[in-house]
Design a protein around this motif. Structure first.
Motif, PDB file in Angstrom:
ATOM      1  N   HIS A   1      -2.443 -54.551 113.233  1.00 47.50           N
ATOM      2  CA  HIS A   1      -1.214 -54.297 113.694  1.00 47.50           C
ATOM      3  C   HIS A   1      -0.513 -55.163 113.164  1.00 47.50           C
TER       4      HIS A   1
ATOM      5  N   TYR B   1       2.211 -46.883 125.697  1.00 49.46           N
ATOM      6  CA  TYR B   1       3.167 -47.133 123.658  1.00 49.46           C
ATOM      7  C   TYR B   1       4.381 -46.589 123.413  1.00 49.46           C
TER       8      TYR B   1
ATOM      9  N   HIS C   1      -8.380 -50.893 116.020  1.00 47.59           N
ATOM     10  CA  HIS C   1      -7.166 -52.341 116.824  1.00 47.59           C
ATOM     11  C   HIS C   1      -6.129 -52.657 115.609  1.00 47.59           C
TER      12      HIS C   1
ATOM     13  N   HIS D   1       1.669 -52.335 117.246  1.00 48.71           N
ATOM     14  CA  HIS D   1       0.868 -51.531 116.729  1.00 48.71           C
ATOM     15  C   HIS D   1       0.906 -50.774 115.528  1.00 48.71           C
TER      16      HIS D   1
HETATM   17 ZN    ZN Z   1      -2.494 -52.955 119.980  1.00 51.28          ZN
END
Ligand code: ZN
Length: 142
Positions: A91, A61, A89, A105
């Protein structure tokens, strides 16, 4: 393609406090309520934000930081199990004073200005994240 079927269980609507870490607070909430599978939505604003962009060549990332007030135009996420624990998780799409949007993210270090969230719990078999050889991400093993 693979998918599992779930039934809807409980639905929560709530607020996070000014100064909360957005990701950590949502994670603490789902753990406190015993939610193992579900989904998360949120709108509001942040004092600063850190979002990630997954580089598919380095398999890492890249963090993108916004050191200013931004609107949270949308946060969409899911809850599943990673390393034996409920894991979110999510966004986010962020908006600035010119109406431009940015996103990625959701990472730790995104600090709440005001946050209205909806968390929905699903009933069914745990969805477990495992390391995926192709993407080097931790993905659902279905
Ligand atoms: Zn993600």
């Amino acid at each position: 393609m693979a998918a599992r079927e779930y039934n809807r269980k409980r639905l929560f609507m709530g607020r996070l406090a000014y100064g909360d870490d957005l990701l950590n607070s949502l994670t603490a909430f789902v753990k406190e309520k015993g939610i193992r599978t579900g989904r998360v939505q949120m709108i509001g604003a942040v004092q600063k934000a850190v979002v990630g962009f997954y580089d598919s060549e380095t398999y890492k990332y890249i963090n993108v930081e916004f050191e200013k007030h931004m609107e949270v135009l949308n946060l969409t996420g899911n809850v599943s199990i990673k390393d034996g624990q409920p894991f979110i998780h999510a966004h986010v799409t962020l908006g600035d004073e010119k109406g431009q949007s940015f996103g990625g993210h959701l990472m730790e270090g995104t600090i709440v200005f005001a946050a209205e969230f909806i968390v929905e719990e699903f009933e069914g078999e745990d969805l477990i994240r495992k390391p995926d050889k192709t993407t080097k991400l931790t993905l659902w093993e279905i």
